[in-house]
Design a protein around this motif. Structure first.
Motif, PDB file in Angstrom:
ATOM      1  N   PRO A 147       0.574  -1.273   0.221  1.00 54.56           N
ATOM      2  CA  PRO A 147      -0.016  -0.113  -0.243  1.00 54.56           C
ATOM      3  C   PRO A 147       0.643   1.322  -0.178  1.00 54.56           C
ATOM      4  N   SER A 199       1.488   0.447   4.955  1.00 50.86           N
ATOM      5  CA  SER A 199       1.419   1.413   4.028  1.00 50.86           C
ATOM      6  C   SER A 199       2.318   2.322   4.709  1.00 50.86           C
ATOM      7  N   SER A 237       3.336   6.587   2.154  1.00 47.93           N
ATOM      8  CA  SER A 237       3.185   7.392   2.387  1.00 47.93           C
ATOM      9  C   SER A 237       4.450   8.431   1.857  1.00 47.93           C
TER      10      SER A 237
END
Length: 446
Positions: free
Chosen positions: A314, A353, A355
């Protein structure tokens, strides 16, 4: 005196006091002796019979005057010598204070020129002479020597029987007094001690730096050798497997081996790039070639290098809606983002995840790379941006790495005039946040 009934014995005490006061106030026993004879004659003239003459009839008066003379001379001489001893003690006390100030004044001073300048200040302040220090190690160069000055006295500066140079006192045809001579010799001795101490400190510092360089070199070689072995072994095994069993392997198996080899090659490429960058940083040869760069292009280049490492993880990217230009070295800034993203990938599970967010602020550009891993180990949190800091070797680049990535990131960001910090990501993980000055701020500063 006769009307008041005062006898000669009492009057003699008045004259004795005069002798004592004369010796104390003049500071010389010669004046005291002269005052003794003068008092004797005045006492004989005014107070012995017949008065107002220097003739004496009474044998008692003769004995009295003789005893007065002896007492006056002795007491005057003793008082004068006592006064001399007091003056000598005061001078010795003042000299001792000066010597103490001289000795203690060199303690906080470091650096050859500062030590020499301090010595010259002491000579001028306490002895009243201009001076110069000539060191033999500097080809007999004299520090701050007056021009066209030929009349001087020379004092050796020696340490452990080794001559370091000489202290020159420009006396202008006048000889220093004993106190000044003692001060000058003391300054020369303290100069030798301080210069010798500075020489030992410099030698110790050079040894420390050499040992630190050797330690860093050994650590780098050991880390590189350790981290090259794993990917090279993987590459060799995958290549041999493809060469020996190419026909029998399925398409998916060949594709999987090729992707594994590609990932190892990418890692090796980034490792070599980091080592080269750190070498330039250590040698102070990191040159920036700043140009106007679009931040979207920099992010895109960084993602293209690590796209295979991300796989199905992700991953989200947030970029500004507007086009943001930044004055930066695009290649080095791409390397910073690659290192940060690789760190996030290696420190997190495959399902965690990651980002990347870019936010334009008033005068700065904020770039955040956040993950949801286990966070920064407390043992290395305070030194995460230092060289050769890794988790598994207790020396933060990740589970495999030589501990250069974040150190390189900090050096590059600092060279751009920005900052980089590590923050905890709530509820879990780590955020690496770097800020860069925008071009409008740069132009305003200019």
């Amino acid at each position: 005196m006769h009307l008041l009934g005062v006898g000669k014995e009492s009057i003699i005490m008045v004259y004795l006091l005069g002798v004592l006061f004369t010796s104390v106030l003049t500071g010389s026993y010669k004046w005291g002796i002269l005052h003794s004879f003068t008092s004797l004659m005045i006492l004989n003239f005014l107070f012995t019979e017949p008065r107002f003459t220097f003739i004496i009839y009474s044998s008692n008066d003769i004995i009295l005057l003789v005893f007065f003379l002896i007492t006056a001379v002795v007491s005057g001489t003793v008082t004068s010598k006592l006064q001399k001893q007091i003056e000598i003690s005061e001078r010795n006390e003042a000299t001792t204070k000066i010597l103490y100030q001289t000795a203690s004044g060199f303690l906080p001073v470091s650096g050859k020129k500062s030590i020499i300048h301090q010595g010259m200040i002491f000579i001028k302040e306490f002895a009243g002479f201009d001076s110069a220090v000539c060191l033999e190690e500097d080809a007999t160069y004299c520090f701050e020597a007056p021009k066209n000055e030929h009349s001087y006295l020379s004092y050796p500066i020696e340490s452990n029987q080794l001559r370091l140079g000489e202290l020159r006192i420009f006396n202008e045809n006048r000889q220093p007094d004993p106190q000044s001579e003692l001060i000058v010799q003391a300054v020369a001795t303290q100069l030798a001690i301080a210069l010798d101490r500075e020489h030992l400190y410099m030698e110790r510092e050079e040894i420390r730096i050499a040992m630190e360089r050797e330690h860093l070199r050994s650590t780098l070689l050991r880390s590189v050798a350790h981290d090259l072995r794993t990917p090279l072994t993987g590459l060799s095994g995958a290549a041999n497997l493809l060469a020996d069993n190419y026909e029998t392997l399925s398409y998916e198996e060949r594709q999987k081996l090729a992707m594994d080899m590609s990932e190892e090659i990418i890692w090796l490429t980034n490792l070599v790039e980091n080592i080269l960058n750190m070498t330039r940083i250590s040698d102070a040869q990191l040159l920036l070639h700043k140009e106007e760069e679009v931040i979207d292009d920099i992010v895109s280049q960084a993602l293209s290098h690590i796209s295979r490492l991300l796989k199905d993880r992700p991953f989200t990217v947030h970029l500004p809606d507007e086009v943001v230009m930044v004055q930066a070295d695009g290649k080095l800034l791409v390397q910073v983002l690659i290192n940060l993203l690789e760190n996030a990938i290696r420190h997190t599970d495959p399902n965690s995840s990651i980002s990347l967010e870019v936010v334009k602020m008033d005068h700065t550009l904020k770039i955040s790379v956040c993950d949801t891993g286990s966070g920064i180990d407390p043992n290395i949190k305070t030194k995460i941006f230092e060289k050769f800091v890794t988790l598994d070797r207790s020396i933060s680049d990740g589970k495999r790495g030589i501990g250069l990535g974040l150190a390189i990131c900090k050096a590059i960001v600092d060279a751009h005039g920005g900052t980089i910090v590590a923050r905890d990501n709530e509820p879990a993980g780590t955020c690496m946040i770097l800020t860069l000055p925008l071009e409008d701020q740069i132009w305003n500063e200019k």
